[in-house]
Design a protein around this motif. Sequence first.
Motif, PDB file in Angstrom:
ATOM      1  N   GLY A 116       0.791  -1.222   0.000  1.00 12.56           N
ATOM      2  CA  GLY A 116       0.000   0.000   0.000  1.00 12.56           C
ATOM      3  C   GLY A 116       0.820   1.267   0.000  1.00 12.56           C
ATOM      4  N   ALA A 117       0.101   2.373   0.174  1.00 13.15           N
ATOM      5  CA  ALA A 117       0.700   3.711   0.178  1.00 13.15           C
ATOM      6  C   ALA A 117       1.147   4.040   1.594  1.00 13.15           C
ATOM      7  CB  ALA A 117      -0.314   4.734  -0.315  1.00 13.15           C
ATOM      8  N   LEU A 118       2.416   3.787   1.875  1.00 15.93           N
ATOM      9  CA  LEU A 118       2.949   3.979   3.226  1.00 15.93           C
ATOM     10  C   LEU A 118       3.027   5.461   3.575  1.00 15.93           C
ATOM     11  CD1 LEU A 118       5.627   1.222   2.925  1.00 15.93           C
ATOM     12  CD2 LEU A 118       3.583   1.159   4.348  1.00 15.93           C
ATOM     13  N   PRO A 119       2.768   5.793   4.825  1.00 21.42           N
ATOM     14  CA  PRO A 119       2.703   7.201   5.238  1.00 21.42           C
ATOM     15  C   PRO A 119       4.079   7.853   5.357  1.00 21.42           C
ATOM     16  CG  PRO A 119       2.407   5.797   7.133  1.00 21.42           C
ATOM     17  CD  PRO A 119       2.472   4.889   5.936  1.00 21.42           C
ATOM     18  N   ASP A 120       4.052   9.186   5.402  1.00 25.82           N
ATOM     19  CA  ASP A 120       5.274   9.930   5.693  1.00 25.82           C
ATOM     20  C   ASP A 120       5.803   9.427   7.034  1.00 25.82           C
ATOM     21  OD1 ASP A 120       4.865  11.416   3.416  1.00 25.82           O
ATOM     22  OD2 ASP A 120       3.947  13.116   4.475  1.00 25.82           O
ATOM     23  N   GLY A 121       7.064   9.382   7.142  1.00 22.09           N
ATOM     24  CA  GLY A 121       7.661   8.911   8.376  1.00 22.09           C
ATOM     25  C   GLY A 121       8.106   7.464   8.304  1.00 22.09           C
ATOM     26  N   TYR A 122       7.548   6.696   7.367  1.00 21.37           N
ATOM     27  CA  TYR A 122       7.902   5.278   7.284  1.00 21.37           C
ATOM     28  C   TYR A 122       9.378   5.079   6.938  1.00 21.37           C
ATOM     29  CZ  TYR A 122       8.395   0.495   5.815  1.00 21.37           C
ATOM     30  OH  TYR A 122       8.854  -0.796   5.689  1.00 21.37           O
ATOM     31  N   LEU A 123       9.841   5.726   5.908  1.00 23.72           N
ATOM     32  CA  LEU A 123      11.230   5.516   5.490  1.00 23.72           C
ATOM     33  C   LEU A 123      12.215   5.922   6.580  1.00 23.72           C
ATOM     34  CD1 LEU A 123      11.123   6.515   1.719  1.00 23.72           C
ATOM     35  CD2 LEU A 123      11.182   4.225   2.726  1.00 23.72           C
ATOM     36  N   ASN A 124      11.926   6.990   7.295  1.00 21.04           N
ATOM     37  CA  ASN A 124      12.787   7.422   8.391  1.00 21.04           C
ATOM     38  C   ASN A 124      12.811   6.382   9.514  1.00 21.04           C
ATOM     39  OD1 ASN A 124      14.526   9.239   9.779  1.00 21.04           O
ATOM     40  ND2 ASN A 124      12.770   9.931  10.990  1.00 21.04           N
ATOM     41  N   ILE A 143      13.927  -4.374  14.093  1.00 21.13           N
ATOM     42  CA  ILE A 143      12.991  -4.293  12.965  1.00 21.13           C
ATOM     43  C   ILE A 143      11.561  -4.603  13.427  1.00 21.13           C
ATOM     44  CG2 ILE A 143      12.529  -5.089  10.611  1.00 21.13           C
ATOM     45  CD1 ILE A 143      15.210  -3.532  11.013  1.00 21.13           C
ATOM     46  N   PHE A 144      11.426  -5.411  14.469  1.00 17.59           N
ATOM     47  CA  PHE A 144      10.132  -5.712  15.087  1.00 17.59           C
ATOM     48  C   PHE A 144       9.370  -4.428  15.430  1.00 17.59           C
ATOM     49  CE2 PHE A 144       7.866  -6.051  19.163  1.00 17.59           C
ATOM     50  CZ  PHE A 144       6.989  -7.094  18.920  1.00 17.59           C
ATOM     51  N   GLU A 145      10.096  -3.376  15.776  1.00 18.46           N
ATOM     52  CA  GLU A 145       9.499  -2.116  16.215  1.00 18.46           C
ATOM     53  C   GLU A 145       8.875  -1.301  15.085  1.00 18.46           C
ATOM     54  OE1 GLU A 145       9.455  -1.897  19.401  1.00 18.46           O
ATOM     55  OE2 GLU A 145      11.043  -3.302  19.885  1.00 18.46           O
ATOM     56  N   VAL A 146       9.319  -1.516  13.846  1.00 14.39           N
ATOM     57  CA  VAL A 146       8.918  -0.649  12.731  1.00 14.39           C
ATOM     58  C   VAL A 146       7.408  -0.580  12.545  1.00 14.39           C
ATOM     59  CG1 VAL A 146       9.110  -0.249  10.237  1.00 14.39           C
ATOM     60  CG2 VAL A 146      11.152  -0.869  11.563  1.00 14.39           C
ATOM     61  N   PRO A 147       6.681  -1.707  12.378  1.00 15.30           N
ATOM     62  CA  PRO A 147       5.223  -1.589  12.177  1.00 15.30           C
ATOM     63  C   PRO A 147       4.518  -0.892  13.334  1.00 15.30           C
ATOM     64  CG  PRO A 147       5.969  -3.811  11.645  1.00 15.30           C
ATOM     65  CD  PRO A 147       7.125  -3.105  12.292  1.00 15.30           C
ATOM     66  N   LEU A 148       4.917  -1.219  14.556  1.00 18.30           N
ATOM     67  CA  LEU A 148       4.238  -0.673  15.737  1.00 18.30           C
ATOM     68  C   LEU A 148       4.550   0.802  15.935  1.00 18.30           C
ATOM     69  CD1 LEU A 148       4.939  -3.784  17.955  1.00 18.30           C
ATOM     70  CD2 LEU A 148       2.898  -3.303  16.573  1.00 18.30           C
ATOM     71  N   ASP A 149       5.793   1.190  15.694  1.00 18.31           N
ATOM     72  CA  ASP A 149       6.152   2.611  15.779  1.00 18.31           C
ATOM     73  C   ASP A 149       5.442   3.423  14.705  1.00 18.31           C
ATOM     74  OD1 ASP A 149       7.795   2.276  17.957  1.00 18.31           O
ATOM     75  OD2 ASP A 149       9.674   2.443  16.843  1.00 18.31           O
ATOM     76  N   LEU A 150       5.288   2.842  13.521  1.00 18.46           N
ATOM     77  CA  LEU A 150       4.630   3.546  12.424  1.00 18.46           C
ATOM     78  C   LEU A 150       3.187   3.886  12.789  1.00 18.46           C
ATOM     79  CD1 LEU A 150       4.835   4.631   9.537  1.00 18.46           C
ATOM     80  CD2 LEU A 150       4.153   2.355   8.735  1.00 18.46           C
ATOM     81  N   ALA A 151       2.466   2.916  13.308  1.00 15.42           N
ATOM     82  CA  ALA A 151       1.076   3.172  13.711  1.00 15.42           C
ATOM     83  C   ALA A 151       1.022   4.172  14.862  1.00 15.42           C
ATOM     84  CB  ALA A 151       0.406   1.856  14.108  1.00 15.42           C
ATOM     85  N   ALA A 152       1.935   4.038  15.816  1.00 12.85           N
ATOM     86  CA  ALA A 152       1.941   4.913  17.000  1.00 12.85           C
ATOM     87  C   ALA A 152       2.214   6.372  16.645  1.00 12.85           C
ATOM     88  CB  ALA A 152       2.965   4.420  18.016  1.00 12.85           C
ATOM     89  N   LEU A 153       2.834   6.621  15.494  1.00 18.52           N
ATOM     90  CA  LEU A 153       3.053   8.008  15.075  1.00 18.52           C
ATOM     91  C   LEU A 153       1.738   8.772  15.004  1.00 18.52           C
ATOM     92  CD1 LEU A 153       5.655   7.687  12.151  1.00 18.52           C
ATOM     93  CD2 LEU A 153       6.054   8.647  14.435  1.00 18.52           C
ATOM     94  N   ASP A 154       0.670   8.069  14.637  1.00 14.99           N
ATOM     95  CA  ASP A 154      -0.633   8.713  14.458  1.00 14.99           C
ATOM     96  C   ASP A 154      -1.428   8.790  15.757  1.00 14.99           C
ATOM     97  OD1 ASP A 154      -2.430  10.072  12.896  1.00 14.99           O
ATOM     98  OD2 ASP A 154      -3.217   8.315  11.879  1.00 14.99           O
ATOM     99  N   PHE A 155      -1.508   7.695  16.510  1.00 14.69           N
ATOM    100  CA  PHE A 155      -2.398   7.701  17.671  1.00 14.69           C
ATOM    101  C   PHE A 155      -1.700   7.680  19.024  1.00 14.69           C
ATOM    102  CE2 PHE A 155      -2.280   3.339  16.045  1.00 14.69           C
ATOM    103  CZ  PHE A 155      -1.911   2.608  17.167  1.00 14.69           C
ATOM    104  N   GLY A 156      -0.378   7.503  19.043  1.00  7.99           N
ATOM    105  CA  GLY A 156       0.375   7.689  20.276  1.00  7.99           C
ATOM    106  C   GLY A 156       0.272   6.602  21.324  1.00  7.99           C
ATOM    107  N   PHE A 157       0.160   5.344  20.911  1.00  9.87           N
ATOM    108  CA  PHE A 157       0.103   4.237  21.858  1.00  9.87           C
ATOM    109  C   PHE A 157       0.803   3.031  21.254  1.00  9.87           C
ATOM    110  CE2 PHE A 157      -1.963   0.305  23.309  1.00  9.87           C
ATOM    111  CZ  PHE A 157      -1.817   0.415  24.681  1.00  9.87           C
ATOM    112  N   ARG A 158       1.515   2.296  22.111  1.00 11.24           N
ATOM    113  CA  ARG A 158       2.116   1.011  21.746  1.00 11.24           C
ATOM    114  C   ARG A 158       1.760  -0.010  22.808  1.00 11.24           C
ATOM    115  NH1 ARG A 158       7.164  -0.134  18.808  1.00 11.24           N
ATOM    116  NH2 ARG A 158       7.353  -1.472  20.618  1.00 11.24           N
TER     117      ARG A 158
END
Length: 189
Positions: A116-124, A143-158
């Motif tokens: 899909g269309a990955l959001p800004d911040g993903y590549l960083n 690398i385990f952290e990448v998907p969870l950190d990406l989502a948390a950028l928007d809603f602020g929870f892990r």
Amino acid sequence: MGFRICYLATKASPEELSEALNLVIGDPAPEMPDGEWWIAKLKRSGWTILWSEDKGFGESTVEKIAELSRKYATYICEVNETVMWSSAAFWKDGQQIWKVTHAGDGEDIFDLSETGALPDGYLNLKQTHTLAQQNDGDDVDHIFEVPLDLAALDFGFRHESYLKQKDVESFLTIKVPKKKGLLSRIFGR
């Protein structure tokens, strides 16, 4: 042992989310429930979090998530720390917009599946965690952290965040949905 859970984040209210997923809200809890299903609206971001002790809950309700996302942006995050597997998917307008998954139990510690269309911040995020992985070797799975950190950028929870009562409007327990037996599934009861 590690977490083996699923959590959803949405702009829907706790009541709207539970209704969309056919869940029953139980009693309020004085603190973040441990080992139980719960729902809470975060005060800081306004997102509602649904915590499920079933790591496959998000994928098992994908049709309902798609319907919910027609009205409210929704994330599905799945975590299995016993095999270092993580996934985050973003849904909007009835469609999955993107999904990132890491399977840390394979031969490639740098494994990331992206759609899909990955959001800004993903590549960083990917670059930061890849560099940390290269520096630390195989002893830690950054690398385990990448998907969870990406989502948390928007809603602020892990998943390992501990929320206090002051962080949410209230913690509400969820009455765990009962799994249907084989005959119930066959005969639709």
